[in-house]
Design a protein around this motif. Structure first.
Motif, PDB file in Angstrom:
ATOM      1  N   GLY A  28       0.792  -1.217   0.000  1.00  0.00           N
ATOM      2  CA  GLY A  28       0.000   0.000   0.000  1.00  0.00           C
ATOM      3  C   GLY A  28       0.822   1.264   0.000  1.00  0.00           C
ATOM      4  O   GLY A  28       2.041   1.250   0.143  1.00  0.00           O
ATOM      5  N   LYS A  29       0.118   2.348  -0.189  1.00  0.00           N
ATOM      6  CA  LYS A  29       0.691   3.686  -0.099  1.00  0.00           C
ATOM      7  C   LYS A  29      -0.058   4.421   0.991  1.00  0.00           C
ATOM      8  O   LYS A  29      -1.291   4.469   0.985  1.00  0.00           O
ATOM      9  CB  LYS A  29       0.554   4.430  -1.422  1.00  0.00           C
ATOM     10  N   SER A  31      -0.658   7.997   2.921  1.00  0.00           N
ATOM     11  CA  SER A  31      -0.461   9.439   2.789  1.00  0.00           C
ATOM     12  C   SER A  31      -0.647  10.178   4.113  1.00  0.00           C
ATOM     13  O   SER A  31      -0.625  11.387   4.137  1.00  0.00           O
ATOM     14  CB  SER A  31      -1.419   9.995   1.733  1.00  0.00           C
ATOM     15  N   TRP A  82     -11.122  -4.778   0.780  1.00  0.00           N
ATOM     16  CA  TRP A  82     -11.386  -3.516   0.078  1.00  0.00           C
ATOM     17  C   TRP A  82     -12.205  -2.579   0.955  1.00  0.00           C
ATOM     18  O   TRP A  82     -11.898  -1.388   1.055  1.00  0.00           O
ATOM     19  CB  TRP A  82     -12.105  -3.802  -1.240  1.00  0.00           C
ATOM     20  N   LEU A  85     -10.071  -1.108   3.711  1.00  0.00           N
ATOM     21  CA  LEU A  85      -9.163  -0.071   3.226  1.00  0.00           C
ATOM     22  C   LEU A  85      -9.915   1.214   2.867  1.00  0.00           C
ATOM     23  O   LEU A  85      -9.371   2.308   2.999  1.00  0.00           O
ATOM     24  CB  LEU A  85      -8.366  -0.582   2.026  1.00  0.00           C
ATOM     25  N   LYS A  86     -11.158   1.090   2.419  1.00  0.00           N
ATOM     26  CA  LYS A  86     -11.949   2.283   2.114  1.00  0.00           C
ATOM     27  C   LYS A  86     -12.339   3.034   3.379  1.00  0.00           C
ATOM     28  O   LYS A  86     -12.531   4.249   3.349  1.00  0.00           O
ATOM     29  CB  LYS A  86     -13.205   1.921   1.308  1.00  0.00           C
ATOM     30  N   ILE A  91      -5.014   5.614   3.022  1.00  0.00           N
ATOM     31  CA  ILE A  91      -4.350   4.387   2.581  1.00  0.00           C
ATOM     32  C   ILE A  91      -4.875   4.032   1.201  1.00  0.00           C
ATOM     33  O   ILE A  91      -6.070   3.980   0.967  1.00  0.00           O
ATOM     34  CB  ILE A  91      -4.588   3.230   3.567  1.00  0.00           C
ATOM     35  N   ASP A  92      -3.933   3.809   0.285  1.00  0.00           N
ATOM     36  CA  ASP A  92      -4.297   3.457  -1.081  1.00  0.00           C
ATOM     37  C   ASP A  92      -3.594   2.155  -1.438  1.00  0.00           C
ATOM     38  O   ASP A  92      -2.409   1.973  -1.138  1.00  0.00           O
ATOM     39  CB  ASP A  92      -3.871   4.572  -2.041  1.00  0.00           C
ATOM     40  N   MET A  93      -4.327   1.255  -2.082  1.00  0.00           N
ATOM     41  CA  MET A  93      -3.753  -0.020  -2.483  1.00  0.00           C
ATOM     42  C   MET A  93      -4.376  -0.432  -3.803  1.00  0.00           C
ATOM     43  O   MET A  93      -5.576  -0.281  -4.009  1.00  0.00           O
ATOM     44  CB  MET A  93      -4.027  -1.071  -1.398  1.00  0.00           C
ATOM     45  N   ARG A  94      -3.564  -0.948  -4.680  1.00  0.00           N
ATOM     46  CA  ARG A  94      -4.054  -1.406  -5.976  1.00  0.00           C
ATOM     47  C   ARG A  94      -4.719  -2.782  -5.834  1.00  0.00           C
ATOM     48  O   ARG A  94      -4.633  -3.426  -4.800  1.00  0.00           O
ATOM     49  CB  ARG A  94      -2.909  -1.482  -6.968  1.00  0.00           C
TER      50      ARG A  94
END
Length: 121
Positions: A28-29, A31, A82, A85-86, A91-94
């Protein structure tokens, strides 16, 4: 009995927090400033989603699970990650990271379920 249930739920929350820390740092990323609280909150959210929403989703998708011989359960697990994470800010993840996260968390939760005694006694 309730004390044992809370203890096992806390163990599952800690295991999920560890798994989320592992997967968020790998896939993940982030921010927002990361600290222990972010991963503990992620584990608690994931544990609540797994204990409340996942059984409902499994019940609704039961005919599809029978037809696909359980492969649709993977889609439910991916959806639970998903959703977690939302609900977490920053937090961003592909998609591939979410798929890998669902597999890793399923493995961790399976190990916890194996180690922790059943509390339906």
């Amino acid at each position: 009995m309730i004390k044992q249930q809370l203890l096992i739920f806390a163990l599952r929350c800690l295991a999920s927090s560890f798994g989320m820390w592992l997967c968020i740092t790998w896939f993940g990323k982030v921010s927002v400033p990361t600290d222990l609280a972010l991963f503990l909150i992620a584990g608690v959210i994931f544990s609540f989603i797994n204990s409340i929403i996942k059984p409902l989703a499994k019940t609704m998708i039961l005919p599809l699970a029978i037809i696909t011989m359980g492969i649709s359960t993977l889609l439910i697990n991916i959806g639970m990650v998903w959703l977690t994470l939302k609900l977490l800010p920053g937090i961003d993840m592909r998609l591939w990271g979410i798929i890998a996260t669902s597999l890793i968390l399923s493995l961790i939760n399976s190990l916890v379920n194996f180690v922790a005694p059943a509390y339906n006694e």
